[in-house]
Design an enzyme around this catalytic site. Sequence first.
Site, PDB file in Angstrom:
ATOM      1  CG  ASN A  42      -1.992   0.929   1.152  1.00  0.00           C
ATOM      2  OD1 ASN A  42      -1.889   2.098   0.609  1.00  0.00           O
ATOM      3  ND2 ASN A  42      -3.261   0.793   1.871  1.00  0.00           N
ATOM      4  CG  ASP A  70      -8.449   3.445  -7.504  1.00  0.00           C
ATOM      5  OD1 ASP A  70      -8.639   2.974  -8.920  1.00  0.00           O
ATOM      6  OD2 ASP A  70      -7.849   2.494  -6.759  1.00  0.00           O
ATOM      7  CD  GLU A 108      -2.358  -3.543 -18.080  1.00  0.00           C
ATOM      8  OE1 GLU A 108      -1.936  -2.495 -17.408  1.00  0.00           O
ATOM      9  OE2 GLU A 108      -1.532  -4.497 -18.589  1.00  0.00           O
TER      10      GLU A 108
END
Length: 212
Positions: free
Chosen positions: A96, A118, A192
Amino acid sequence: MRQRNKPWAKDKLMQHPQYVILEPIQHKGKWAEVFEEDQPLHIEIGTGKGRFITGMAKANPHINYIGIELAESVIVTALDKLIEEELPNLKLMNANAKNLAEYFDKGDVDRVYLNFSDPWPKTRHEKRRLTFKSFLDVYKSILVDKGEIHFKTDNQGLFEYSLTSFSEYGLLLTYVSLDLHNSDYEGNIMTEYEEKFSGRGSRIYRSEVRYQ
Ligand code: SAM
């Protein structure tokens, strides 16, 4: 990133210690020892399935790379790419971002890449955005002096938020593109997400900032 749960993912990572950093704390301050060559270290945070970081490692053999990803079920796909390519200058780490100061000393890292992080659009989730000030503190604590963050995203809201966050932190903006794929920037390696969203017509935003 939508992810299928892969209960076997952790075991697979454990079975490939030549590619996956299993005890990052042991290498703090001496990261060159995990690579064949002692050369600059660039890390990507939220590396996903690894298209960008494997492409970068292949294109730049004189730089060492670590792809860091929180989700085991996602990073195993990056591991498959690395097993196939056998790149000596790339390692993966299942970790993390908020804990990186436990694993890297000040000056261990020369550059941080953030790609399609995100967006966490709700204001109450601001602290989770990888460009929130507490993360900028973490990056500062592991980067060389004048270390850089290179950031790209298709999300206009996150991009605008991040430019403000960088600026309020005192970072120097050295490059910005509001439409990367229609700019004269050379050598872009797609992630991606970038391939998927630009294929659907989304604009890609990119910036480079530097600590002063
Ligand atoms: N960079 C890849 C791309 O562009 O295709 C993946 C983008 S995906 C939207 C964001 C990735 O960041 C996810 O795989 C997620 O698990 C990872 N991530 C989110 N927060 C993280 C954190 N705090 N530390 C490490 N990885 C994180």
